[in-house]
Design a protein around this motif. Structure first.
Motif, PDB file in Angstrom:
ATOM      1  N   UNK A 135     -57.860 -83.553 -67.589  1.00 28.93           N
ATOM      2  CA  UNK A 135     -56.865 -84.092 -68.504  1.00 28.93           C
ATOM      3  C   UNK A 135     -56.065 -85.170 -67.786  1.00 28.93           C
ATOM      4  N   UNK A 136     -55.627 -86.163 -68.553  1.00 28.63           N
ATOM      5  CA  UNK A 136     -54.835 -87.235 -67.959  1.00 28.63           C
ATOM      6  C   UNK A 136     -53.439 -86.750 -67.575  1.00 28.63           C
ATOM      7  N   UNK A 137     -52.774 -86.077 -68.526  1.00 28.46           N
ATOM      8  CA  UNK A 137     -51.368 -85.706 -68.291  1.00 28.46           C
ATOM      9  C   UNK A 137     -51.079 -84.369 -68.966  1.00 28.46           C
ATOM     10  N   UNK A 138     -50.646 -83.393 -68.162  1.00 30.33           N
ATOM     11  CA  UNK A 138     -50.368 -82.040 -68.637  1.00 30.33           C
ATOM     12  C   UNK A 138     -48.892 -81.728 -68.453  1.00 30.33           C
ATOM     13  N   UNK A 139     -48.315 -81.017 -69.412  1.00 31.33           N
ATOM     14  CA  UNK A 139     -46.955 -80.483 -69.278  1.00 31.33           C
ATOM     15  C   UNK A 139     -47.018 -78.969 -69.356  1.00 31.33           C
ATOM     16  N   UNK A 140     -46.440 -78.315 -68.349  1.00 30.61           N
ATOM     17  CA  UNK A 140     -46.372 -76.851 -68.315  1.00 30.61           C
ATOM     18  C   UNK A 140     -44.925 -76.405 -68.120  1.00 30.61           C
TER      19      UNK A 140
ATOM     20  N   UNK B 284     -39.652 -83.530 -71.322  1.00 34.48           N
ATOM     21  CA  UNK B 284     -39.862 -84.785 -70.593  1.00 34.48           C
ATOM     22  C   UNK B 284     -40.316 -85.935 -71.492  1.00 34.48           C
ATOM     23  N   UNK B 285     -40.118 -87.142 -70.986  1.00 33.30           N
ATOM     24  CA  UNK B 285     -40.530 -88.342 -71.703  1.00 33.30           C
ATOM     25  C   UNK B 285     -42.052 -88.515 -71.637  1.00 33.30           C
ATOM     26  N   UNK B 286     -42.575 -89.287 -72.568  1.00 31.76           N
ATOM     27  CA  UNK B 286     -43.990 -89.641 -72.525  1.00 31.76           C
ATOM     28  C   UNK B 286     -44.877 -88.707 -73.325  1.00 31.76           C
ATOM     29  N   UNK B 287     -46.166 -89.040 -73.341  1.00 34.67           N
ATOM     30  CA  UNK B 287     -47.155 -88.274 -74.089  1.00 34.67           C
ATOM     31  C   UNK B 287     -48.028 -87.449 -73.155  1.00 34.67           C
ATOM     32  N   UNK B 288     -48.581 -86.376 -73.704  1.00 32.94           N
ATOM     33  CA  UNK B 288     -49.423 -85.457 -72.935  1.00 32.94           C
ATOM     34  C   UNK B 288     -50.696 -85.167 -73.727  1.00 32.94           C
ATOM     35  N   UNK B 289     -51.807 -85.032 -73.016  1.00 37.56           N
ATOM     36  CA  UNK B 289     -53.022 -84.622 -73.719  1.00 37.56           C
ATOM     37  C   UNK B 289     -53.260 -83.124 -73.609  1.00 37.56           C
ATOM     38  N   UNK B 290     -52.384 -82.424 -72.868  1.00 38.42           N
ATOM     39  CA  UNK B 290     -52.400 -80.956 -72.875  1.00 38.42           C
ATOM     40  C   UNK B 290     -50.984 -80.455 -72.603  1.00 38.42           C
ATOM     41  N   UNK B 291     -50.528 -79.545 -73.463  1.00 41.15           N
ATOM     42  CA  UNK B 291     -49.242 -78.861 -73.281  1.00 41.15           C
ATOM     43  C   UNK B 291     -49.530 -77.373 -73.236  1.00 41.15           C
ATOM     44  N   UNK B 292     -49.095 -76.718 -72.180  1.00 43.70           N
ATOM     45  CA  UNK B 292     -49.373 -75.296 -71.969  1.00 43.70           C
ATOM     46  C   UNK B 292     -48.085 -74.504 -72.185  1.00 43.70           C
ATOM     47  N   UNK B 293     -48.057 -73.725 -73.250  1.00 46.09           N
ATOM     48  CA  UNK B 293     -46.897 -72.890 -73.592  1.00 46.09           C
ATOM     49  C   UNK B 293     -47.271 -71.436 -73.340  1.00 46.09           C
ATOM     50  N   UNK B 294     -47.092 -71.014 -72.110  1.00 46.53           N
ATOM     51  CA  UNK B 294     -47.554 -69.688 -71.700  1.00 46.53           C
ATOM     52  C   UNK B 294     -46.375 -68.784 -71.359  1.00 46.53           C
ATOM     53  N   UNK B 295     -46.267 -67.681 -72.069  1.00 48.27           N
ATOM     54  CA  UNK B 295     -45.255 -66.645 -71.809  1.00 48.27           C
ATOM     55  C   UNK B 295     -43.843 -67.225 -71.799  1.00 48.27           C
ATOM     56  N   UNK B 296     -43.535 -68.028 -72.807  1.00 50.60           N
ATOM     57  CA  UNK B 296     -42.210 -68.653 -72.851  1.00 50.60           C
ATOM     58  C   UNK B 296     -41.535 -68.515 -74.206  1.00 50.60           C
TER      59      UNK B 296
END
Length: 199
Positions: free
Chosen positions: A43-48, A102-114
């Motif tokens: 993936x290019x950009x991930x947010x966790x 955060x700013x910007x776009x993501x091609x994967x966002x991981x929402x785990x146990x939150x």
């Protein structure tokens, strides 16, 4: 965030691995299932957000060009930074959902146990922010413990019900067991890329 930050600060100050991410087979297996659910090799950009001590983050870093990890606990951020110090393209920041998205776009966002640490209203704000920062080919992965958690405003079932109601994306994977629910939501249904498979 409905659950006070001090709660997580105390947890990580007392124990660098309070949920035994590194030692419990349940956590190791769930982590492998989470990674196997991802439909792209890289993936290019991930947010966790809610990265905790960075155990899942290490694996995500190896599958991304750029990874932003975030946690509400300063102690967890310190632990994650240490755990990820040998990985490239990684930024670990302190912040709280939904306020510090955060700013910007993501091609994967991981929402785990939150999700269950947030009120339904806060969680809907997170869902809107996630949708708004997802690339045209992006995906959102969500994984949550299903049994009720003391003093949390939601349980995992309600968290995923709200995702289904408000994401307006294609659900390409749904894996449910007695203890947890794992889902992958995509802007577009994934088809096998033979060039990617050959990499």
């Amino acid at each position: 965030m409905s659950v006070p930050t001090e709660y997580f600060e105390r947890l990580f100050r007392a124990n660098p691995d309070p949920w035994a991410f590194r030692s419990r087979w349940y956590e190791k297996r769930k982590r492998e299932l989470t990674l196997a659910t991802l439909q792209h090799q890289r993936y290019e950009r991930i947010f966790e957000p809610a990265c905790a001590n960075g155990e899942l983050s290490v694996a995500l870093a190896k599958r991304s060009e750029s990874l932003i990890c975030m946690d509400t606990s300063f102690a967890a951020v310190e632990l994650a930074r240490e755990h990820l110090k040998e990985q490239t393209g990684v930024e670990v920041v302190h912040g709280q959902l939904p306020r510090d998205w955060p700013e910007g776009d993501f091609d994967l966002i991981v929402l785990s146990e939150v999700g269950y640490y947030l009120t339904p209203h806060e969680w809907q704000q997170v869902i809107e922010k996630a949708k708004g920062s997802l690339t045209p080919e992006g995906s959102i992965l969500a994984c949550h413990w299903l049994p009720p958690i003391t003093d949390c405003p939601q349980d995992g079932r309600l968290v995923h019900d709200l995702l289904e109601r408000h994401l307006s994306l294609h659900r390409s994977v749904r894996h449910e067991e007695q203890d947890f629910l794992l889902e992958l939501w995509c802007r577009h249904l994934h088809t096998i890329d033979l060039e990617e498979e050959a990499l």
